[in-house]
Scaffold this active site. Structure first.
Site, PDB file in Angstrom:
ATOM      1  N   ARG A 158      37.056  36.559  38.355  1.00  0.00           N
ATOM      2  CA  ARG A 158      38.661  36.564  38.372  1.00  0.00           C
ATOM      3  C   ARG A 158      39.147  37.901  37.669  1.00  0.00           C
ATOM      4  NH1 ARG A 158      38.728  32.843  41.451  1.00  0.00           N
ATOM      5  NH2 ARG A 158      39.621  30.801  41.506  1.00  0.00           N
ATOM      6  N   GLU A 165      47.768  39.499  42.036  1.00  0.00           N
ATOM      7  CA  GLU A 165      47.590  39.475  43.356  1.00  0.00           C
ATOM      8  C   GLU A 165      48.798  38.979  44.161  1.00  0.00           C
ATOM      9  OE1 GLU A 165      43.834  37.180  43.912  1.00  0.00           O
ATOM     10  OE2 GLU A 165      42.708  38.571  42.633  1.00  0.00           O
ATOM     11  N   HIS A 188      40.544  39.471  47.638  1.00  0.00           N
ATOM     12  CA  HIS A 188      40.149  38.346  47.230  1.00  0.00           C
ATOM     13  C   HIS A 188      39.731  37.340  48.474  1.00  0.00           C
ATOM     14  CE1 HIS A 188      40.902  35.062  43.931  1.00  0.00           C
ATOM     15  NE2 HIS A 188      39.951  34.883  44.744  1.00  0.00           N
ATOM     16  N   SER A 204      36.181  37.391  49.209  1.00  0.00           N
ATOM     17  CA  SER A 204      34.700  37.217  49.137  1.00  0.00           C
ATOM     18  C   SER A 204      34.135  35.749  49.478  1.00  0.00           C
ATOM     19  CB  SER A 204      34.183  37.609  47.705  1.00  0.00           C
ATOM     20  OG  SER A 204      34.645  36.777  46.643  1.00  0.00           O
TER      21      SER A 204
END
Length: 320
Positions: free
Chosen positions: A231, A260, A279, A281
């Site tokens: 995070r 984000e 973001h 992954s």
């Protein structure tokens, strides 16, 4: 007497619908991604699978029948954990479904930085033929995995295929297969100077918030790469930017950020020693399959037989 009700706030393939209906033959099953399908059923739902922003109002109302919430995500830091705990609502996460895709991303970032793939892609766009001082190898290096859960364990296993030394960090300090040495977070100053790669796979909790800042980057090798797929708030982003600018560390592969989407003003976008991914992954073609088959359906069977889901039960005191 009204039927017991389960709401699933995601699309469901027909064969999964049938499997769930076989487990809950006398229940009303409400399924669909569109809010209009389930919004009028939330307050009456005993089980909800798939958390959506705004559900707090009905889920936590005095008239709510909710007893168990199964998230569709591994992270639960955005949920009203205190309120769920006070109402004694069981919470289970999708922890574990990301082990393959995220470990693949971790190594894509590590290898990309090591073998300068990001630099060559930039050069390709400009039609520049340049060696870029290529020289590093990943084989037989040392990786520090900060958070040895499902993702960390899979990452450690892959690291062994590269002949790497694996140093792990977990809350309990308990040993793990493929991890050569295990430490706790208060021992970071001991292990960080030894790592060629530092990989953050931790959840966001009160204990991990801003765990990495200027002090931790100072402990790292100037040749080390920093990877964060946990995070963004685990890292003091301004300190990371400074460490990258000043050469305190060699580079970073980042999939998560304090804000984000990453703002256009962020210097991270244009830094030569940084790879940015949005973001993603954990994105995978098998996501729903893994959530449903390995977590939701087994938990449903447990809930019907014992009243308690057992897989990925969130410990409210820990925040994960």
């Amino acid at each position: 007497m009204s039927k017991r009700k389960m709401v699933i706030t995601n699309k469901l393939e027909q064969h999964y619908y049938k499997q769930i209906k076989e487990i809950l033959p006398d229940w009303e099953l409400v399924v669909g991604k569109e809010k209009a399908i389930w919004q009028d059923h939330i307050r009456d739902a005993e089980i909800i699978a798939g958390w959506k922003k705004g559900l707090e109002k009905d889920c936590l109302s005095p008239h709510s029948k909710l007893k168990w919430l199964q998230t569709w995500s591994a992270g639960v830091d955005s949920l009203p954990l205190k309120e769920l705990a006070l109402r004694n609502i069981a919470l289970t996460s999708a922890n574990g479904v990301h082990a393959y895709p995220i470990s693949e991303t971790i190594f894509a970032l590590m290898l990309g930085l090591t073998r300068k793939i990001h630099t060559y892609v930039r050069n390709q766009l400009s039609m520049v033929w340049d060696h870029a001082n290529m020289g590093l190898e990943i084989h037989e290096k040392t990786v520090g995995i900060i958070g040895v859960g499902a993702i960390g364990k899979e990452t450690a296993k892959i690291a062994k295929a590269f002949g790497m030394k694996v140093i792990g960090v977990r809350h309990s300090g308990k040993p793990e297969e493929c991890v050569d040495e295990m430490y706790t977070t208060n021992q970071l100053p001991v292990l960080l100077p030894r790592c060629d790669y530092v990989v953050i796979t931790l959840p966001l909790t009160q204990q991990t918030y801003h765990l990495f800042g200027a002090e931790q980057f100072q402990h790292m090798k100037s040749s080390a790469f920093f990877i964060n797929i946990g995070r963004g708030e685990i890292v003091v982003e301004a300190d990371l930017v400074n460490a990258l600018k000043e050469g305190t560390i060699a580079g970073a592969g980042l999939d998560v950020f304090e804000t984000e989407p990453l703002t256009k003003e962020s210097p991270l976008w244009e830094m030569e020693n940084v790879i940015v991914t949005p973001h993603t992954s954990g994105s995978t073609e098998h996501y729903d399959k893994r959530v449903i088959e390995t977590i939701l359906i087994p938990n449903l069977k447990d809930y019907i037989s014992s009243g308690k889901p057992s897989i990925n039960r969130v410990d409210f005191s820990k925040g994960y």
